[in-house]
Design a protein around this motif. Structure first.
Motif, PDB file in Angstrom:
ATOM      1  N   GLN A 149       0.826  -1.205   0.000  1.00 28.36           N
ATOM      2  CA  GLN A 149       0.000   0.000   0.000  1.00 28.36           C
ATOM      3  C   GLN A 149       0.863   1.260   0.000  1.00 28.36           C
ATOM      4  N   LEU A 150       2.141   1.089   0.124  1.00 32.95           N
ATOM      5  CA  LEU A 150       3.097   2.184   0.186  1.00 32.95           C
ATOM      6  C   LEU A 150       4.342   1.755  -0.575  1.00 32.95           C
ATOM      7  N   ALA A 151       4.852   2.640  -1.434  1.00 34.63           N
ATOM      8  CA  ALA A 151       6.039   2.335  -2.227  1.00 34.63           C
ATOM      9  C   ALA A 151       6.997   3.515  -2.181  1.00 34.63           C
ATOM     10  N   ILE A 152       8.182   3.322  -2.746  1.00 33.26           N
ATOM     11  CA  ILE A 152       9.209   4.367  -2.774  1.00 33.26           C
ATOM     12  C   ILE A 152       9.733   4.478  -4.197  1.00 33.26           C
ATOM     13  N   ASP A 153       9.809   5.720  -4.716  1.00 37.35           N
ATOM     14  CA  ASP A 153      10.224   5.896  -6.105  1.00 37.35           C
ATOM     15  C   ASP A 153      11.746   5.996  -6.223  1.00 37.35           C
ATOM     16  N   ASP A 154      12.225   6.235  -7.438  1.00 37.63           N
ATOM     17  CA  ASP A 154      13.664   6.258  -7.688  1.00 37.63           C
ATOM     18  C   ASP A 154      14.357   7.475  -7.072  1.00 37.63           C
ATOM     19  N   ASP A 155      13.573   8.463  -6.652  1.00 35.99           N
ATOM     20  CA  ASP A 155      14.133   9.619  -5.951  1.00 35.99           C
ATOM     21  C   ASP A 155      13.986   9.479  -4.444  1.00 35.99           C
TER      22      ASP A 155
ATOM     23  N   LEU B 156       1.873   6.776  -1.988  1.00 36.32           N
ATOM     24  CA  LEU B 156       0.791   6.109  -1.273  1.00 36.32           C
ATOM     25  C   LEU B 156      -0.291   5.643  -2.233  1.00 36.32           C
ATOM     26  N   SER B 157      -0.934   4.549  -1.880  1.00 34.57           N
ATOM     27  CA  SER B 157      -2.104   4.110  -2.630  1.00 34.57           C
ATOM     28  C   SER B 157      -3.221   5.135  -2.455  1.00 34.57           C
ATOM     29  N   GLU B 158      -4.193   5.112  -3.353  1.00 31.33           N
ATOM     30  CA  GLU B 158      -5.314   6.041  -3.266  1.00 31.33           C
ATOM     31  C   GLU B 158      -6.025   5.897  -1.935  1.00 31.33           C
ATOM     32  N   GLU B 159      -6.119   4.673  -1.461  1.00 31.39           N
ATOM     33  CA  GLU B 159      -6.781   4.393  -0.186  1.00 31.39           C
ATOM     34  C   GLU B 159      -6.104   5.115   0.960  1.00 31.39           C
TER      35      GLU B 159
ATOM     36  N   LEU C 270       2.289  11.563   4.281  1.00 28.38           N
ATOM     37  CA  LEU C 270       3.496  10.856   3.861  1.00 28.38           C
ATOM     38  C   LEU C 270       3.716  10.922   2.355  1.00 28.38           C
ATOM     39  N   HIS C 271       2.637  11.108   1.592  1.00 29.36           N
ATOM     40  CA  HIS C 271       2.765  11.065   0.139  1.00 29.36           C
ATOM     41  C   HIS C 271       3.683  12.190  -0.344  1.00 29.36           C
ATOM     42  N   GLY C 272       4.722  11.827  -1.054  1.00 29.49           N
ATOM     43  CA  GLY C 272       5.673  12.809  -1.566  1.00 29.49           C
ATOM     44  C   GLY C 272       6.821  13.109  -0.636  1.00 29.49           C
TER      45      GLY C 272
END
Length: 321
Positions: free
Chosen positions: A262-268, A273-276, A285-287
């Motif tokens: 439900q939570l991931a980390i990008d290349d930066d 976060l998932s829409e939920e 936490l998003h961003g």
């Protein structure tokens, strides 16, 4: 990408537990719920703030020898409204006439306590949190109360932790000066894909992350070491995956969300976060940029993070914005 909100740490700092009361006439439900890892409720208002990552303690409430705690687990889903199809999946004795309206799911952590109060009055005296005689559930946010509840279970992941952490670079699970490599298809233990393996990480694995992240959660900057876990990015598949580059030091509830994809980390190294979750207490936490080890050789593998993102079925380009 917007900067993280000002209330980032405040939104994530508080851990929550729930005591769910079971009628002694329906004591058999205590075993059913732990086996099926779901619980159906009637009183939506009491439980409306349940979130993934919260802990749940099941209490059989009566005045006889049946009274006491039963299973203990970690909640994995928000409340979901029951439909005729989902209601039929439960095995409750009073499934059809019980008036159940909502459900949450959880991962079992321990089926039985080694000790427990045997009367509700004893439970009320044990905890600082106010408990109400007729309530169907109780929200527990006091950390001392949560520790008392966890302490009753030998299998609880919050018990028996090693609080002596090394400060040198020597005690790592694998040599930190060699890059982490992924070997697909190698698995040295049996796993069930439908369940999260709840573990804080092997002692050396966790110690390597405590050292690398200087005892602070990567998401967010949370420094209570007793609540931090070693999270694998690629799933644990034996000793080779106990590598500092295949790990993140995360608070227990954030670890659960990461394992649930439900939570991931990008290349930066920013949180997605998932829409939920964007509509939940975790929205700030998003961003947010995660905290990274000062030593570049100990930073999480971008390739492993990419593989984790491929397992997030909800993830599309829109979620990066």
């Amino acid at each position: 990408m917007p900067p993280p909100g000002a209330n980032l740490e405040q939104a994530c700092a508080q851990m929550t537990g729930w005591i769910v009361r079971i009628d002694p006439a329906l004591e058999v439900h205590a075993g059913m719920t732990y086996e099926d890892e779901l619980w159906d409720i009637r009183n939506y208002g009491v439980f409306k703030e349940i979130q993934p990552g919260d802990e749940v303690f099941f209490w059989v409430n009566g005045s006889n020898d049946k009274t006491g705690f039963r299973g203990y687990g970690r909640i994995t889903t928000p409340l979901e409204e029951l439909t005729p199809e989902s209601r039929a999946k439960a095995n409750w004795l009073n499934r059809d006439e019980g008036g159940y309206t909502h459900r949450f799911r959880f991962t079992g952590l321990s089926p039985e306590p080694t000790s427990s109060p045997t009367r509700f009055g004893e439970l009320k005296a044990m905890l600082a949190t106010a408990l109400f005689d007729r309530a169907t559930g109780h929200r527990i946010t006091d950390e001392d109360d949560l520790e008392k509840l966890r302490s009753m279970y030998d299998d609880a992941p919050f018990k028996g932790w090693d609080f002596e952490y090394p400060t040198s670079d020597d005690e790592t699970a694998q040599d930190p000066h060699t890059d982490y490599t992924h070997t697909p298809g190698v698995d040295s233990r049996e796993q069930t894909l439908s369940a999260i393996t709840v573990r804080r990480g092997g002692r050396k694995f966790r110690r390597s992350l405590i050292t690398a992240y200087e005892g602070r959660c990567a998401i967010p900057d949370f420094d209570a070491e007793g609540a931090l876990e070693g999270a694998h990015i690629d799933p644990y598949n034996g000793d080779e995956t106990d590598h500092v580059q295949n790990g993140l030091l995360l608070r227990a509830d954030i670890h659960t969300l990461f394992d649930l994809h439900q939570l991931a980390i990008d290349d930066d190294y920013r949180v997605i976060l998932s829409e939920e979750l964007r509509g939940s207490m975790y929205s700030d936490l998003h961003g947010a940029s995660i905290s990274l080890p000062a030593n570049n050789a100990k930073r999480p593998s971008l390739a492993a993070l990419e593989r984790h993102r491929t397992r997030c079925r909800w993830l599309t380009a829109a979620h990066y914005s």
